[in-house]
Design a protein around this motif. Structure first.
Motif, PDB file in Angstrom:
ATOM      1  N   ARG A 243     -54.636 -38.407  38.587  1.00  0.00           N
ATOM      2  CA  ARG A 243     -55.322 -38.809  37.358  1.00  0.00           C
ATOM      3  C   ARG A 243     -56.529 -39.694  37.657  1.00  0.00           C
ATOM      4  O   ARG A 243     -57.602 -39.527  37.069  1.00  0.00           O
ATOM      5  CB  ARG A 243     -54.349 -39.550  36.442  1.00  0.00           C
ATOM      6  CG  ARG A 243     -53.291 -38.649  35.815  1.00  0.00           C
ATOM      7  CD  ARG A 243     -52.276 -39.460  35.031  1.00  0.00           C
ATOM      8  NE  ARG A 243     -51.229 -38.602  34.463  1.00  0.00           N
ATOM      9  CZ  ARG A 243     -50.134 -39.050  33.892  1.00  0.00           C
ATOM     10  NH1 ARG A 243     -49.920 -40.371  33.821  1.00  0.00           N
ATOM     11  NH2 ARG A 243     -49.232 -38.213  33.396  1.00  0.00           N
ATOM     12  N   VAL A 244     -56.354 -40.646  38.577  1.00  0.00           N
ATOM     13  CA  VAL A 244     -57.463 -41.548  38.900  1.00  0.00           C
ATOM     14  C   VAL A 244     -58.604 -40.780  39.564  1.00  0.00           C
ATOM     15  O   VAL A 244     -59.781 -40.977  39.215  1.00  0.00           O
ATOM     16  CB  VAL A 244     -56.981 -42.697  39.807  1.00  0.00           C
ATOM     17  CG1 VAL A 244     -58.156 -43.533  40.294  1.00  0.00           C
ATOM     18  CG2 VAL A 244     -55.992 -43.580  39.051  1.00  0.00           C
ATOM     19  N   VAL A 247     -60.477 -38.850  36.964  1.00  0.00           N
ATOM     20  CA  VAL A 247     -61.414 -39.695  36.209  1.00  0.00           C
ATOM     21  C   VAL A 247     -62.704 -39.890  37.002  1.00  0.00           C
ATOM     22  O   VAL A 247     -63.814 -39.776  36.465  1.00  0.00           O
ATOM     23  CB  VAL A 247     -60.764 -41.054  35.871  1.00  0.00           C
ATOM     24  CG1 VAL A 247     -61.797 -42.037  35.336  1.00  0.00           C
ATOM     25  CG2 VAL A 247     -59.648 -40.867  34.841  1.00  0.00           C
ATOM     26  N   ALA A 251     -66.520 -38.481  36.099  1.00  0.00           N
ATOM     27  CA  ALA A 251     -67.675 -39.378  36.065  1.00  0.00           C
ATOM     28  C   ALA A 251     -68.798 -38.856  36.958  1.00  0.00           C
ATOM     29  O   ALA A 251     -69.989 -38.958  36.610  1.00  0.00           O
ATOM     30  CB  ALA A 251     -67.263 -40.784  36.502  1.00  0.00           C
ATOM     31  N   TRP A 296     -56.070 -49.653  36.154  1.00  0.00           N
ATOM     32  CA  TRP A 296     -57.104 -49.011  35.349  1.00  0.00           C
ATOM     33  C   TRP A 296     -58.455 -49.710  35.436  1.00  0.00           C
ATOM     34  O   TRP A 296     -59.493 -49.024  35.388  1.00  0.00           O
ATOM     35  CB  TRP A 296     -56.616 -48.829  33.918  1.00  0.00           C
ATOM     36  CG  TRP A 296     -55.470 -47.849  33.923  1.00  0.00           C
ATOM     37  CD1 TRP A 296     -54.169 -48.115  33.629  1.00  0.00           C
ATOM     38  CD2 TRP A 296     -55.513 -46.472  34.325  1.00  0.00           C
ATOM     39  NE1 TRP A 296     -53.395 -46.984  33.806  1.00  0.00           N
ATOM     40  CE2 TRP A 296     -54.192 -45.959  34.228  1.00  0.00           C
ATOM     41  CE3 TRP A 296     -56.528 -45.624  34.751  1.00  0.00           C
ATOM     42  CZ2 TRP A 296     -53.870 -44.647  34.545  1.00  0.00           C
ATOM     43  CZ3 TRP A 296     -56.221 -44.309  35.072  1.00  0.00           C
ATOM     44  CH2 TRP A 296     -54.903 -43.836  34.970  1.00  0.00           C
ATOM     45  N   ALA A 299     -59.722 -48.088  38.453  1.00  0.00           N
ATOM     46  CA  ALA A 299     -60.135 -46.715  38.144  1.00  0.00           C
ATOM     47  C   ALA A 299     -61.486 -46.705  37.436  1.00  0.00           C
ATOM     48  O   ALA A 299     -62.326 -45.830  37.690  1.00  0.00           O
ATOM     49  CB  ALA A 299     -59.078 -46.033  37.281  1.00  0.00           C
ATOM     50  N   ALA A 300     -61.720 -47.690  36.547  1.00  0.00           N
ATOM     51  CA  ALA A 300     -63.001 -47.771  35.847  1.00  0.00           C
ATOM     52  C   ALA A 300     -64.144 -48.050  36.818  1.00  0.00           C
ATOM     53  O   ALA A 300     -65.237 -47.476  36.698  1.00  0.00           O
ATOM     54  CB  ALA A 300     -62.939 -48.853  34.767  1.00  0.00           C
ATOM     55  N   ALA A 303     -64.831 -44.947  38.700  1.00  0.00           N
ATOM     56  CA  ALA A 303     -65.586 -44.028  37.840  1.00  0.00           C
ATOM     57  C   ALA A 303     -67.048 -44.452  37.751  1.00  0.00           C
ATOM     58  O   ALA A 303     -67.956 -43.607  37.779  1.00  0.00           O
ATOM     59  CB  ALA A 303     -64.957 -43.990  36.447  1.00  0.00           C
TER      60      ALA A 303
END
Length: 392
Positions: A243-244, A247, A251, A296, A299-300, A303
């Motif tokens: 999932r990461v 993402v 991006a 998260w 992860a941001a 991204a």
């Protein structure tokens, strides 16, 4: 022309997939054939370096015999053959060989598209077409994340690689049928028609130096280190890793599409490239300063690195403005060689950086802080040198 470009994009999907899929396969390859993260860093680095070394012969082939035979033959022999070797691997050395062959197979794919864009379409839309191609082809990044993790879990990694070999061969055969060869440009009497003519262009050097360090951070971290980082620091399983990385891949797709038309919208290529990479550097700096901000938030930041670090088409468009028509093939492959070669060298070294930082590390995040810093410093140096480039 349209059918040929569709299959070139399909081939580029495969190229993006092959450069990014090791991050998801890392746990199962470690468990089944003893391929450690350092081994896979070497394999990934081999892919990038072989890819880079192929750029000069690929550029000459594009200018002399055209894109159709160049891309079809290399993708069939190297791409499909390498995937089959990967499927039969019994140890890390076989992964190294497979990735070298796949690097050969993928080496002409994007540059064949860029050659056609530069020779057939108006120069003003080169950046948009270049970005759109990478953006669409970055579907391979997405397929190499959560979908690959699900497929490997369902059927196993060896059958998955056999299937990839079959798909790669089918795409290569389609390229042989549908890709057109643009009319060759005549070499002017004053030029030698070699890459040395390009290296005599002063305005190109600062662009080449930035390309050598700008592509590496997002490509290397998405392609290899994102998986071990999320697993080691946040104790994530394969599903979370998928999932990461998905993402981050999304991006990167968005970044490629966004960079493409910005030069026309803002009236500058240089400052689009500079500020975009400055924001990518800011994401790397945040990760280096605090590698464990939470799953998260991390992860941001990954991204953000993927979004702002996807400046490849914008840098290529900046360099393209300096190429004479008879050296377009050699020109785009020269710039690509710096981008892929720089990524390969940094990828090689990144494994040693992580290994050295992991010895006696106080926290799980410390080795990755060193890794992010390792990618950050060259990027900042490249941005400093790029300030001396000429806008075009």
């Amino acid at each position: 022309m349209r059918a040929g470009l569709v299959f070139l994009v399909a081939a580029y999907v495969l190229s993006q997939f092959y450069r990014a899929f090791l991050a998801v396969l890392a746990p199962v390859l470690d468990a089944e054939i003893g391929a450690t993260p350092a081994d896979l860093a070497l394999s990934s680095g081999i892919w990038f370096l072989v890819f880079a070394l192929m750029q000069m012969p690929v550029g000459a082939a594009l200018d002399r015999i055209g894109p159709r035979r160049t891309v079809a033959v290399l993708l069939a022999a190297g791409g499909a053959g390498g995937a089959l070797v990967f499927a039969l691997a019994e140890g890390p050395w076989a992964i190294h060989l497979a990735m070298a062959l796949i690097g050969v197979g993928c080496s002409p794919v994007l540059m064949a598209s860029y050659y056609i864009f530069a020779r057939v379409y108006p120069p003003a839309v080169f950046g948009t077409l270049a970005g759109a191609t990478i953006g669409a082809g970055s579907l391979g990044n997405i397929l190499g994340a959560a979908p690959l993790a699900a497929l490997v879990e369902a059927v196993g990694w060896r059958p998955t690689l056999v299937g990839l070999a079959v798909v790669t061969l089918a795409v290569a055969l389609a390229l042989a049928v549908f890709v057109p060869d643009p009319e060759r440009a005549e070499t002017p009497e004053a030029g030698t028609g070699s890459v040395l003519d390009l290296l005599r262009i002063p305005g190109l050097w600062a662009i080449l130096l930035l390309m050598a360090v700008a592509y590496a951070p997002a490509a290397a971290i998405r392609g290899l280190w994102a998986g071990p980082y999320i697993a080691d620091v946040f104790a994530a399983d394969a599903t979370i890793i998928g999932r990461v990385t998905l993402v981050m891949a999304l991006a990167m797709v968005a970044g490629n599409f966004a960079y493409g038309p910005l030069d026309r919208l803002l009236g500058t290529r240089k400052w689009v490239v500079f500020w975009g990479n400055a924001l990518a550097a800011a994401c790397l700096a945040a990760l280096a300063l605090r590698p464990d901000p939470g799953l998260w938030p991390a992860a941001a930041l990954l991204a953000g690195l993927g979004l702002f670090g996807s400046s490849f088409p914008a840098i290529m468009a900046h360099a393209r403005a300096f190429f004479p028509p008879h050296l377009v093939g050699r020109g785009v492959t020269l710039v690509n060689m710096f981008g892929i070669g720089g990524a390969g060298i940094l990828q090689f070294a990144s494994g040693q950086v992580h290994h050295a930082a992991a010895d006696g590390a106080a926290t799980a995040g410390a080795p990755f802080a060193a890794l992010f810093l390792f990618f950050l410093v060259p990027l900042l140096a490249g941005l400093g040198l790029y300030l001396f480039s000429r806008d075009a």
